[in-house]
Design a protein around this motif. Structure first.
Motif, mmCIF file in Angstrom:
data_model
loop_
_atom_site.group_PDB
_atom_site.id
_atom_site.type_symbol
_atom_site.label_atom_id
_atom_site.label_comp_id
_atom_site.label_asym_id
_atom_site.label_seq_id
_atom_site.Cartn_x
_atom_site.Cartn_y
_atom_site.Cartn_z
ATOM 1 N N UNK A 68 33.001 38.010 -42.346
ATOM 2 C CA UNK A 68 34.260 38.756 -42.486
ATOM 3 C C UNK A 68 35.273 38.236 -41.473
ATOM 4 N N UNK A 69 36.520 38.074 -41.917
ATOM 5 C CA UNK A 69 37.601 37.582 -41.054
ATOM 6 C C UNK A 69 38.485 38.692 -40.504
ATOM 7 N N UNK A 70 38.665 39.752 -41.311
ATOM 8 C CA UNK A 70 39.571 40.831 -40.928
ATOM 9 C C UNK A 70 39.012 42.176 -41.373
ATOM 10 N N UNK A 71 39.505 43.216 -40.723
ATOM 11 C CA UNK A 71 39.153 44.586 -41.077
ATOM 12 C C UNK A 71 40.432 45.365 -41.373
ATOM 13 N N UNK A 72 40.317 46.382 -42.235
ATOM 14 C CA UNK A 72 41.454 47.252 -42.527
ATOM 15 C C UNK A 72 41.006 48.694 -42.591
ATOM 16 N N UNK A 97 31.916 42.365 -33.564
ATOM 17 C CA UNK A 97 32.096 41.062 -34.205
ATOM 18 C C UNK A 97 33.423 40.389 -33.850
ATOM 19 N N UNK A 98 34.160 40.988 -32.911
ATOM 20 C CA UNK A 98 35.405 40.383 -32.411
ATOM 21 C C UNK A 98 36.371 40.064 -33.556
ATOM 22 N N UNK A 99 36.648 41.093 -34.367
ATOM 23 C CA UNK A 99 37.500 40.915 -35.539
ATOM 24 C C UNK A 99 38.821 41.662 -35.371
ATOM 25 N N UNK A 100 39.908 41.134 -35.937
ATOM 26 C CA UNK A 100 41.182 41.864 -35.908
ATOM 27 C C UNK A 100 41.134 43.050 -36.872
ATOM 28 N N UNK A 101 41.659 44.174 -36.418
ATOM 29 C CA UNK A 101 41.652 45.395 -37.218
ATOM 30 C C UNK A 101 43.090 45.773 -37.565
ATOM 31 N N UNK A 102 43.383 45.823 -38.862
ATOM 32 C CA UNK A 102 44.730 46.103 -39.356
ATOM 33 C C UNK A 102 44.833 47.565 -39.787
ATOM 34 N N UNK A 103 45.725 48.339 -39.169
ATOM 35 C CA UNK A 103 45.900 49.732 -39.559
ATOM 36 C C UNK A 103 46.948 49.883 -40.664
ATOM 37 N N UNK A 104 46.771 50.899 -41.473
ATOM 38 C CA UNK A 104 47.768 51.242 -42.482
ATOM 39 C C UNK A 104 47.787 52.760 -42.609
ATOM 40 N N UNK A 105 48.968 53.349 -42.730
ATOM 41 C CA UNK A 105 49.027 54.803 -42.882
ATOM 42 C C UNK A 105 48.519 55.203 -44.268
ATOM 43 N N UNK A 106 48.046 56.413 -44.371
ATOM 44 C CA UNK A 106 47.565 56.923 -45.656
ATOM 45 C C UNK A 106 48.683 56.917 -46.688
ATOM 46 N N UNK A 222 43.855 50.356 -33.241
ATOM 47 C CA UNK A 222 44.728 51.430 -33.736
ATOM 48 C C UNK A 222 44.216 52.812 -33.337
ATOM 49 N N UNK A 223 45.140 53.729 -33.243
ATOM 50 C CA UNK A 223 44.829 55.120 -32.924
ATOM 51 C C UNK A 223 45.066 55.988 -34.150
ATOM 52 N N UNK A 224 44.389 57.127 -34.241
ATOM 53 C CA UNK A 224 44.621 58.018 -35.382
ATOM 54 C C UNK A 224 46.024 58.594 -35.366
ATOM 55 N N UNK A 225 46.592 58.772 -36.558
ATOM 56 C CA UNK A 225 47.917 59.365 -36.694
ATOM 57 C C UNK A 225 47.748 60.822 -37.104
ATOM 58 N N UNK A 226 47.889 61.701 -36.134
ATOM 59 C CA UNK A 226 47.807 63.137 -36.391
ATOM 60 C C UNK A 226 49.201 63.732 -36.264
#
Length: 246
Positions: A68-72, A97-106, A222-226
């Motif tokens: 895997x290259x990226x996470x979302x 696994x030292x992977x970049x994590x991409x956040x997206x809002x719901x 990323x942090x959770x959006x509450x």
């Protein structure tokens, strides 16, 4: 460091998930463009479901986490526990696994499937409205190109109608579990409620992540959006003492 566009000759392999609402969704976007996806409407039980679904999708595809290259992941708004489950799982994989994590809002994730449709009529906006309970909706407005024109909000439907009017939105497609609630307060000739899935689709999220620019090094997780406190609250000390004394 400059962010680079992904190499079109090497589409990244992306593992993505969503647990922000009443469903658990996991997807794997492969380098050849194929997307494998699992979705279960769970209501609750994301903690138990998510690890099993991730293991299943990796095993059935023959892909390991080392491939895997990226996470979302969706970061909210959504249920308090659900948002944390997805974020915790993806942050753990990010670290191991030292992977970049991409956040997206719901809200952005829910808008992904209709962006192509909207581009055919630039006069239309897209409004995502999620039933947040307690008389409120989570909401975000997007233009015809899928770009947000408002922040993610939590307001009563009546307050949102005023905000939407101030944004100059004349015609719009409304999607999400709160779409009919919001549309009922708006001019009928200005809105259309689209029959779209109420839950974010991890397959679309994975595809979106694959098309994003490379994240700069040392990007924080990323942090959770509450947008409001959790519905459940621990009893305060006085109520505990009252029960003991009774």
């Amino acid at each position: 460091m400059l962010a680079l566009l992904p190499d079109p000759q090497h589409r990244p392999t992306v593992l993505a998930c969503d647990t922000s609402q009443q469903a658990c969704s996991v997807a794997l976007a492969l380098a050849d463009g194929n997307i494998i996806e699992r979705l279960e409407e769970t209501g609750r039980g994301h903690t138990e479901k998510l690890p099993l679904m991730i293991a299943d999708i990796l095993e059935s595809s023959g892909v390991g986490l080392q491939d895997v290259d990226r996470l979302g992941v969706t970061v909210g708004p959504g249920t308090f526990a659900g948002v944390r489950v997805g974020l915790a799982a993806m942050r753990a994989i990010r670290i191991s696994h030292h992977l970049p994590l991409y956040p997206i809002t719901t809200t952005h994730a829910l808008a992904l499937p209709i962006q192509q449709m909207m581009q055919e009529d630039e006069a239309h906006h897209c409004i995502v409205a999620i039933d947040a309970r307690r008389g409120e909706l989570y909401c975000q407005i997007f233009d015809a190109q899928g770009h947000p024109v408002s922040e993610v909000m939590a307001h009563t439907p009546e307050a949102l109608v005023k905000i939407i009017a101030k944004e100059g939105v004349s015609r719009s497609n409304i999607i999400g579990s709160g779409s009919e609630i919001l549309a009922a307060l708006m001019r009928a000739d200005a809105v259309s409620c689209l029959e779209m899935p109420f839950w974010p689709q991890a397959g679309l999220i994975a595809d979106w992540v694959a098309r994003q620019e490379v994240l700069p090094e040392n990007t924080p997780p990323p942090e959770p959006l509450y947008l409001r406190p959790p519905d459940a609250a621990l009893p305060d000390a006085s109520s505990f003492l009252t029960r003991q004394e009774g």
